[in-house]
Every structure is written in structure tokens, then in C-alpha cells.
Enzyme design. Structure first.
Site, PDB file in Angstrom:
ATOM      1  N   LYS A   1       2.702 -51.252  24.355  1.00 12.44           N
ATOM      2  CA  LYS A   1       4.083 -50.954  23.984  1.00 12.44           C
ATOM      3  C   LYS A   1       5.022 -51.161  25.186  1.00 12.44           C
ATOM      4  O   LYS A   1       4.578 -51.474  26.280  1.00 12.44           O
ATOM      5  CB  LYS A   1       4.168 -49.535  23.422  1.00 12.44           C
ATOM      6  CG  LYS A   1       3.299 -49.332  22.158  1.00 12.44           C
ATOM      7  CD  LYS A   1       3.772 -50.187  20.998  1.00 12.44           C
ATOM      8  CE  LYS A   1       2.864 -50.393  19.820  1.00 12.44           C
ATOM      9  NZ  LYS A   1       2.065 -49.389  19.255  1.00 12.44           N
TER      10      LYS A   1
HETATM   11  C1  LIG Z   1       1.561 -48.897  17.862  1.00 10.61           C
HETATM   12  C2  LIG Z   1       2.216 -48.517  16.592  1.00 10.61           C
HETATM   13  C3  LIG Z   1       1.934 -47.308  15.955  1.00 10.61           C
HETATM   14  C4  LIG Z   1       0.838 -46.377  16.402  1.00 10.61           C
HETATM   15  O1  LIG Z   1       0.999 -45.921  17.674  1.00 10.61           O
HETATM   16  P1  LIG Z   1      -0.174 -45.015  18.350  1.00 10.61           P
HETATM   17  O2  LIG Z   1       0.527 -44.410  19.513  1.00 10.61           O
HETATM   18  O3  LIG Z   1      -1.259 -45.959  18.734  1.00 10.61           O
HETATM   19  O4  LIG Z   1      -0.598 -44.022  17.333  1.00 10.61           O
HETATM   20  C5  LIG Z   1       2.634 -46.973  14.823  1.00 10.61           C
HETATM   21  N1  LIG Z   1       3.568 -47.812  14.309  1.00 10.61           N
HETATM   22  C6  LIG Z   1       3.845 -48.989  14.872  1.00 10.61           C
HETATM   23  C7  LIG Z   1       4.894 -49.852  14.277  1.00 10.61           C
HETATM   24  C8  LIG Z   1       3.163 -49.389  16.027  1.00 10.61           C
HETATM   25  O5  LIG Z   1       3.458 -50.585  16.570  1.00 10.61           O
END
Ligand SMILES: *Cc1c(COP(=O)(O)O)cnc(C)c1O
Length: 386
Positions: free
Chosen positions: A182
Site C-alpha cells: 500500500k
Molecule cells: C489491501 C486491501 C484491503 C485489505 O487490507 P488488509 O490490511 O490486508 O486487510 C481491503 N480493500 C482493498 C481495496 C485493498 O486494496
């Protein structure tokens, strides 16, 4: 053309500051739910024009807690995209409610929109979760009007869009991810923003077993016992992660600017070299430029293109296979058909985008994509991809 260059899809940026921050936690010998978690919550809230936030173990946990804190549960329906990571819909299922999958507005705007949701609303609908796909902010004015008009809660899955206004400012709750790919990371981690302090208080309580006091309060001498007032979870964030988050959140605005600049460079290079490749979204739109999705020409052999790019040292991915087509979810939603989402899911290809990329890397990727499209035997493809 043989090359040693390798361009990864997404790379976290970590260094000496994160190492020092981790070492300080170890020296302090207080490992979870302490002052660093609190400081990280405040810094993250401030960046989004808010005063408070609740740090949790993941964005998935954040979505689950936000829904539960808003009182969404069994018998309720929640509008969600299918063009998203599977966790968006799964969180609704964890809460005991029913996800109702909506189509994207179009190939150039892969967001769900009030226009694609209006006919899905009924007396059971309680909320909508918008996802700022790619970092591009959904039409929040239209969503706020729509949700107010129908008496719905508005939630943001903001995993792609930390640090970009007006994310976290117009909804009832916004949920963020700090997974390593992210825009900023804490390894694993997530955050909830909400304008109503009662929602944050409910989420804060649920993240730690529904307990009225947590260990730090007791350590500081505030009472010796506690009550449990709800069925809560262990969705806590620890001090090591918060320490990394405090370093990363300060760098996020600069990293987001760099991402946007690279996305702009990609757009120019693609328009010049590959006019048949569509780049979604208005180039002027507010974005955290989380990923660089492009749509290959209809009928292109995407698997061949990805293999050819990998040979050239370029890692790519697919954001996303529509979630209503996964084996498990197909059983839950056997009759769902979302033509725009399905076409988008067949044609989308995600190119590398991260702040560590050099300007020349975008050019290198586009030239490699041009060669891959020239050579991948896709034009006479017959069978539809799954
Ligand atoms: C990465 C992501 C998630 C989940 O995030 P985590 O922190 O791994 O639980 C949820 N929604 C979207 C759109 C994502 O890209």
C-alpha cells in the site's frame, strides 16, 4: 532485448528511521497498545483533517469493526463493488449482513456510483461501501446525497487512498490498510476514521474484546478490573507497527506526490506509444495514485503479455478479478451479472507504480508493453478468458 533491469509492481520503502523506531520500542519494553499507537492514530487523523482515529490490525478488521460500530448486521444489505479486493465484501459477511454487488460506472470510471446502485436499494439496504480504486477518489458529493436521500451509512474502503482529500471527511467511516504493497506500510495494519466520536469509541471497544479498560489504563493505575460490554475481537495494533507507521505517515504526502507524477508520466507515454491502451479516470482527478491500471485492447492475450513483460523484467498484476466470479462467492451470488465489471476484469493490467521508480522506468515499462502487445498472439484468440 535482454536486460538486467527489474521493475517490481510495488515496493515498500523502509530504512534507518524505521529500524531506529523499532529499536526504541524494544528498549522501552512496552509492546502493544501504548503511547505509540495513540500517537500514530493522532498523526493519521491529522493528515485527514480529523482529530481522532482507531488503529487496528488490518483494513479487513477496520471494515468489519466499522460496520459493526455503525450497527450494520443480520438482515441488512450493504452495497459494495465487485471490482475490489475480496475483503470489502467479506467484511460485510463477517458482520452478518448481505453484500449487494454493484457494477462499475464504466471502463473509464471503474467505481461503483449512485447511478449503478439506485435500482439495488430496498427497505433492507443500510449502507454503501465505496472503494477509491487505484487511489482515485470516488464521487463523494454524489454518494453523500444518495446515502442521505435513502437513509444509508456511507463507508469508504480507502485502502488505496490514504492522505488524499476528501478521503475520510465525508463518510460515516473510512478504513485504511498498511499492508506492504500500500502507499504506506506498517507490515500488517489498518486504521478507522469517523466523524462521530461515538463510532470511534465503539470501534475502539470492539477491537479489544469489548473490554471497558485496556492494560495500559490499568498499568497507569486507572482501576483494577474491567467489564466486557460487547462481543469484541482481538484486532489490536502493536507498538512495533505503530512505530513504523509514525515514520511512514510523515513521508506519505511526498510519496503520494511522486506516485501522481509517475502516473502522469505513464499517461503521456502510453498516449504516444499505445493509443489503443485505455487509461481509466480523468487525469486531473484527485488521486493517491496507488496503482497504475490500464485496459488492454479487447481480445489481447493478457496472459501472454504478462509473461512477455516478466521476461523483460517488468512485474505486473491484475486488479482485480471480479469477486463475484470467485468459486466461493459464485455460490453466494449465483445470479449476479455485472457486464462492465466483467469486461474490465478481463482487460485490466496493472503496471508497476511506486515512489522508488525512476522516471526512465515508466518509459521502459511502456516500451516493453508495446513490444509485448506486438508479439503476444492475442488477435486471433478464440476462447473467452475466465
Ligand atoms: C489491501 C486491501 C484491503 C485489505 O487490507 P488488509 O490490511 O490486508 O486487510 C481491503 N480493500 C482493498 C481495496 C485493498 O486494496
Amino acid at each position: 532485448m535482454k536486460t538486467n533491469r527489474r521493475i517490481s509492481l510495488a515496493d515498500p520503502i523502509l530504512g534507518d528511521e524505521e529500524k531506529r523506531a523499532l529499536a526504541e520500542v524494544i528498549d522501552d519494553n512496552w509492546l502493544t497498545m501504548g503511547d505509540r499507537v495513540r500517537a500514530f492514530e493522532e498523526a493519521f487523523a491529522r493528515l485527514h483533517g480529523q482529530t481522532d482515529a482507531v488503529a487496528v490490525s488490518s483494513c479487513t478488521a477496520a471494515l468489519h469493526l466499522a460496520l459493526q460500530a455503525l450497527g450494520v448486521g443480520p438482515g441488512d444489505e450493504v452495497l459494495v463493488p465487485s471490482m475490489t479486493f475480496v475483503a470489502t465484501a467479506n467484511a460485510v459477511l463477517y458482520a452478518g449482513a448481505r453484500p449487494v454487488l454493484a457494477d462499475i460506472l464504466g471502463l473509464d470510471t471503474p467505481h461503483i456510483h449512485p447511478q449503478t446502485c439506485a435500482r439495488l436499494v430496498n427497505s433492507r439496504t443500510r449502507a454503501a461501501i465505496v472503494m477509491h480504486y487505484g487511489g482515485y477518489v470516488a464521487d463523494m458529493d454524489a454518494w453523500r446525497r444518495f446515502c442521505d436521500g435513502h437513509g444509508l451509512f456511507l463507508l469508504e474502503d480507502a485502502a488505496h487512498a490514504p492522505g488524499v482529500a476528501p478521503v475520510g471527511q465525508a463518510s460515516d467511516a473510512a478504513c485504511f490498510s498498511f499492508f506492504p504493497n500500500k502507499n504506506m506500510t506498517t507490515a500488517e495494519g489498518g486504521m478507522i476514521l469517523a466523524r462521530d466520536p461515538d463510532i470511534l469509541a465503539a470501534a475502539r471497544n470492539l477491537r479489544c474484546h469489548g473490554m471497558t479498560r485496556v492494560t495500559l489504563d490499568r498499568h497507569k493505575g486507572h482501576g483494577f478490573s474491567y467489564d466486557v460490554v460487547a462481543l469484541g475481537y482481538n484486532y489490536r495494533m502493536d507498538e512495533l507497527r505503530a512505530a513504523i507507521g509514525l515514520v511512514q505517515v510523515a513521508k506519505l504526502p511526498e510519496w503520494n506526490r511522486r506516485r501522481s507524477k509517475l502516473a502522469g508520466a505513464y499517461r503521456h507515454l502510453l498516449a504516444a506509444a499505445l493509443p489503443g491502451v485505455l487509461v481509466p479516470f480523468n487525469p486531473e482527478a484527485a488521486t493517491a495514485a496507488h496503482i497504475m491500471p490500464v485496459l488492454l485492447p479487447a481480445g489481447a492475450d493478457r496472459t501472454g503479455v504478462m509473461a512477455s513483460l516478466l521476461d523483460a523484467g517488468v512485474q505486473t498484476s491484475i486488479h482485480y478479478p471480479p469477486l463475484h466470479l470467485f468459486s466461493h462467492h459464485r455460490k453466494l451470488f449465483p445470479d449476479v451479472s455485472l457486464p462492465n465489471t466483467e469486461e474490465y476484469g478481463r482487460r485490466v493490467l496493472t503496471l508497476p507504480l511506486h515512489p522508488g521508480m525512476a522516471d526512465e522506468d515508466a518509459d521502459f515499462v511502456v516500451q516493453a508493453l508495446r513490444r509485448a502487445l506486438d508479439t503476444a498472439p492475442g488477435q486471433n484468440r478464440t476462447a473467452a478468458e475466465p
